[in-house]
Design an enzyme around this catalytic site. Structure first.
Site: not given
Ligand code: 5GP
Length: 125
Positions: A40, A97, A105, A110
């Site tokens: 997103i 991560n 997050e 993922h």
């Molecule tokens: P992390 O920091 O956990 O490795 O990455 C989480 C990722 O999820 C971030 O890059 C963030 O932009 C993405 N993200 C968070 N919420 C959503 C969502 O509702 N939809 C999509 N498509 N991506 C999301």
């Protein structure tokens, strides 16, 4: 199953809701083991998130608890997605991560797939 000492899987996390179709996502790919969609908040021209279909909190959880078939299927899906997006020739970056120090997050494992431009240093600084 969560890794010992880490919290249990949160079935209401945003990626679990995307997998269940409760929240829309820009779907890129799906098979028995993996689901992929556009981030997103993209950090590169191509920024795809690839998640396993199973309920795994993190890489630690997935690598310890997923079956061999789930792990193989997931890794093959990541490679196929990158290839199908035309990223093999120019190259791409994968990133996962895990936990607090990495800034994870969303507590569903993922892999970030980045591409579409030179990506610079692996870790800034
Ligand atoms: P992390 O920091 O956990 O490795 O990455 C989480 C990722 O999820 C971030 O890059 C963030 O932009 C993405 N993200 C968070 N919420 C959503 C969502 O509702 N939809 C999509 N498509 N991506 C999301």
């Amino acid at each position: 199953m969560p890794v010992s000492g880490l919290p249990p899987y949160d079935t209401q996390n945003i990626f679990a809701r995307i997998l269940r179709g409760e929240i829309p996502a820009g779907k890129v790919y799906e098979d028995d083991f993996a689901f992929a969609f556009n981030d997103i908040n993209p950090q590169a021209p191509a920024h795809v998130l690839v998640i396993p279909k199973g309920s795994y909190c993190s890489f630690a959880d997935f690598s310890a608890s997923a079956s061999d078939a789930e792990i193989a299927g997931f890794i093959r899906a990541v490679g196929k997605i990158a290839k199908d997006l035309g990223l093999e020739a120019p190259g791409y970056r994968l990133l996962a991560n895990m936990g607090e120090h990495a800034g994870q997050e969303v507590p569903h494992f993922h892999v970030h797939l980045f591409g579409g431009r030179p990506l610079g240093r692996m870790i800034p600084g």
